[in-house]
Design a protein around this motif. Structure first.
Motif, short mmCIF file in Angstrom:
data_model
loop_
_atom_site.label_atom_id
_atom_site.label_comp_id
_atom_site.label_asym_id
_atom_site.label_seq_id
_atom_site.Cartn_x
_atom_site.Cartn_y
_atom_site.Cartn_z
N LEU A 1 0.85 -1.20 0.00
CA LEU A 1 0.00 0.00 0.00
C LEU A 1 0.88 1.24 0.00
O LEU A 1 1.26 1.76 1.05
CB LEU A 1 -0.92 -0.01 1.22
CG LEU A 1 -1.92 -1.18 1.29
CD1 LEU A 1 -2.67 -1.16 2.62
CD2 LEU A 1 -2.90 -1.12 0.13
N THR A 2 1.20 1.73 -1.17
CA THR A 2 2.09 2.89 -1.29
C THR A 2 1.41 4.10 -1.91
O THR A 2 1.89 5.22 -1.75
CB THR A 2 3.31 2.52 -2.14
OG1 THR A 2 2.87 2.07 -3.43
CG2 THR A 2 4.12 1.41 -1.48
N LEU A 3 0.29 3.87 -2.61
CA LEU A 3 -0.41 4.98 -3.28
C LEU A 3 -1.89 5.00 -2.89
O LEU A 3 -2.46 3.96 -2.54
CB LEU A 3 -0.31 4.82 -4.81
CG LEU A 3 1.09 4.86 -5.42
CD1 LEU A 3 1.00 4.52 -6.91
CD2 LEU A 3 1.74 6.23 -5.22
N ASN A 4 -2.49 6.19 -2.93
CA ASN A 4 -3.94 6.30 -2.75
C ASN A 4 -4.61 6.05 -4.10
O ASN A 4 -4.30 6.72 -5.09
CB ASN A 4 -4.32 7.68 -2.23
CG ASN A 4 -3.90 7.88 -0.78
OD1 ASN A 4 -3.85 6.93 -0.01
ND2 ASN A 4 -3.59 9.11 -0.42
N LEU A 5 -5.49 5.08 -4.15
CA LEU A 5 -6.15 4.68 -5.38
C LEU A 5 -7.67 4.81 -5.25
O LEU A 5 -8.19 5.01 -4.15
CB LEU A 5 -5.79 3.23 -5.70
CG LEU A 5 -4.30 2.89 -5.74
CD1 LEU A 5 -4.11 1.38 -5.85
CD2 LEU A 5 -3.61 3.61 -6.90
N ASP A 6 -8.37 4.68 -6.36
CA ASP A 6 -9.82 4.58 -6.27
C ASP A 6 -10.18 3.10 -6.05
O ASP A 6 -9.29 2.23 -6.01
CB ASP A 6 -10.51 5.16 -7.50
CG ASP A 6 -10.11 4.45 -8.80
OD1 ASP A 6 -9.53 3.35 -8.73
OD2 ASP A 6 -10.40 5.01 -9.87
N ALA A 7 -11.49 2.81 -5.91
CA ALA A 7 -11.90 1.44 -5.59
C ALA A 7 -11.44 0.46 -6.66
O ALA A 7 -10.98 -0.65 -6.35
CB ALA A 7 -13.43 1.39 -5.44
#
Length: 456
Positions: A391-397
């Motif tokens: 978990l390194t980036l903020n993503l969408d669903a």
């Protein structure tokens, strides 16, 4: 012009049956460019409650039922009632009755012994003698003594009452001078220009007395609509054992006013097979002549279904405003609108939404023990640890779904082995919206923090 009114007694909360009557009256007036009046019938000074009056107006405000002019209070109109009592006395249409309590008790006992209907025997109807000492008289109307009273009811059709079966010279003013219910209702409806009276059919037995008073006073009679009662699913009159009866309790339970009004309008009225009626629809289609004659049945599941519909369809800003009263400020959260839109699809009430929102917005301080014992194992802790590392980036669903599928494939893990453990880590229990949507709301950093917390 059509003029309707709602006239509750302020002796307790506003009952949902009363709100239905108010809604019917409101719709008929508003749809026809008429007036809708609110009158508080507070002549019973011993039973009145200022809190109840406030509760009635609060319920109206919550439901968005506006009324024309100022609220009328009967307790401020005693001089008006006295004027009309005097008018009837002067015209010989009413009289002073000096019957003592002892005389009345004796008469009732004799009538019961003969198995007769208890009624006043008119002994002072034409009295011209010296009034007995120490008796403050009541005022009685001279009611007809024979014949029929016919009511053309907008719901029930023609209803006939035999005078000898229902009437006597009933009291219009008590010995202390206070007026009685039927008298004040007629005076106020007439003076306020009420043209259509929509009320529960528990008032039907009062209507013949009111007709007598309309005729005696020379007032034009309104059209009457007597609405059948709301019953519980057991067929008995609706009470607390069937569900909440206080209108404002529905607000506290997380129901929307649109849902409650939609629910109530359908309890006794229909328009084809339609179930969903917003205010515009109700104003367009409602006609009190179409109200059913038979009693309606309260169905809690239908109310939940309607409430879920309005939660799904109302604008975000409206729901966000409502949710502040349930301890959730979606506007203060970076992904608040996204979260609300996720939750609205699975919430029956605003309380449901509040609980679900708080379980996502706030990091869990404790975990559901059954869920923890079932899903947090040595194996799943290892999986969570590895998942946290990617978990390194903020993503969408959709992005989180793709990332997760790649992780599962690379580690030869099934989704169920990760998803439920991840739910417990993120929300404290094993029930939540879609796990990828939760990840999008929380973002990678917060997700990692919550995984770290449950692992330690």
């Amino acid at each position: 012009m059509i003029v309707t009114r709602f006239a509750p007694s302020p002796t307790g909360y506003l009952h949902i049956g009363g709100l239905r009557t108010a809604l019917y009256s409101y719709l008929y007036a508003r749809a026809n460019g008429g007036k809708f009046l609110l009158r508080i019938e507070d002549t019973d000074l011993k039973r009145n409650s200022e809190e109840a009056t406030i509760a009635i107006r609060e319920a109206f405000d919550w439901c968005g039922l506006d009324y024309d002019g100022e609220v009328a209070y009967q307790s401020k109109r005693f001089d008006v009632y006295k004027e009309y009592v005097k008018k009837l006395l002067d015209e010989g249409k009413a009289y002073k009755c000096y019957m003592s309590k002892e005389e009345l008790d004796e008469l009732r006992a004799q009538q019961e012994a003969r198995k007769e209907r208890p009624k006043y025997d008119n002994r002072y109807r034409d009295f011209t003698g010296t009034p007995p000492a120490g008796i403050e008289p009541v005022i009685r109307i001279k009611a007809p003594m024979e014949g029929e009273i016919v009511i053309k009811d907008g719901i029930k059709g023609e209803v006939k009452f035999k005078v000898e079966d229902i009437l006597d010279d009933f009291i219009i003013a008590r010995s202390d001078g206070t007026p009685t219910y039927n008298f004040t209702v007629v005076i106020d409806d007439a003076l306020m220009g009420v043209t259509h009276v929509i009320r529960g059919d528990d008032h039907l037995s009062n209507t013949p007395k009111q007709i007598v008073l309309y005729d005696a006073l020379g007032f034009k009679k309104p059209e009457f609509f007597h609405v059948a009662m709301i019953n519980g699913e057991d067929g008995k009159k609706l009470s607390k054992r069937h569900g909440a009866t206080d209108v404002m309790e529905y607000k506290r339970m997380g129901y929307l006013p649109e849902a409650l009004l939609n629910f109530l309008v359908r309890l006794g009225w229909s328009h084809g097979d339609d179930e969903i009626f917003n205010m515009d629809d109700m104003l367009k289609f409602f006609d009190p002549h179409d109200i059913n004659k038979s009693s309606s049945t309260y169905n809690a599941q239908k109310l939940d279904w309607l409430n879920a519909h309005y939660i799904k369809t109302l604008p975000y800003e409206r729901l966000a405003k409502e949710m502040k009263e349930f301890g959730v400020d979606f506007n203060s959260h970076a992904k608040g609108e996204l979260l609300l839109n996720i939750l609205r699809e699975r919430s029956k009430t605003l309380i449901d939404m509040s609980k679900a929102a708080n379980s996502i917005i706030n990091a869990p301080t404790e975990y559901d023990q059954k869920a923890y014992d079932k899903f947090i194992t040595v194996q799943t802790k290892e999986i969570l640890t590895k998942f946290s590392e990617i978990l390194t980036l903020n993503l969408d669903a959709k992005g989180y779904e793709t990332l997760t599928n790649e992780f599962l494939q690379a580690n030869e893990v099934k989704l169920k082995d990760l998803a439920q453990a991840l739910r417990v880590a993120l929300t404290g229990n094993s029930v939540s919206p879609g796990i990828f949507e939760v990840l999008e709301v929380l973002g990678s950093t917060e997700t990692k923090n919550r995984i770290t917390k449950i692992l330690n």
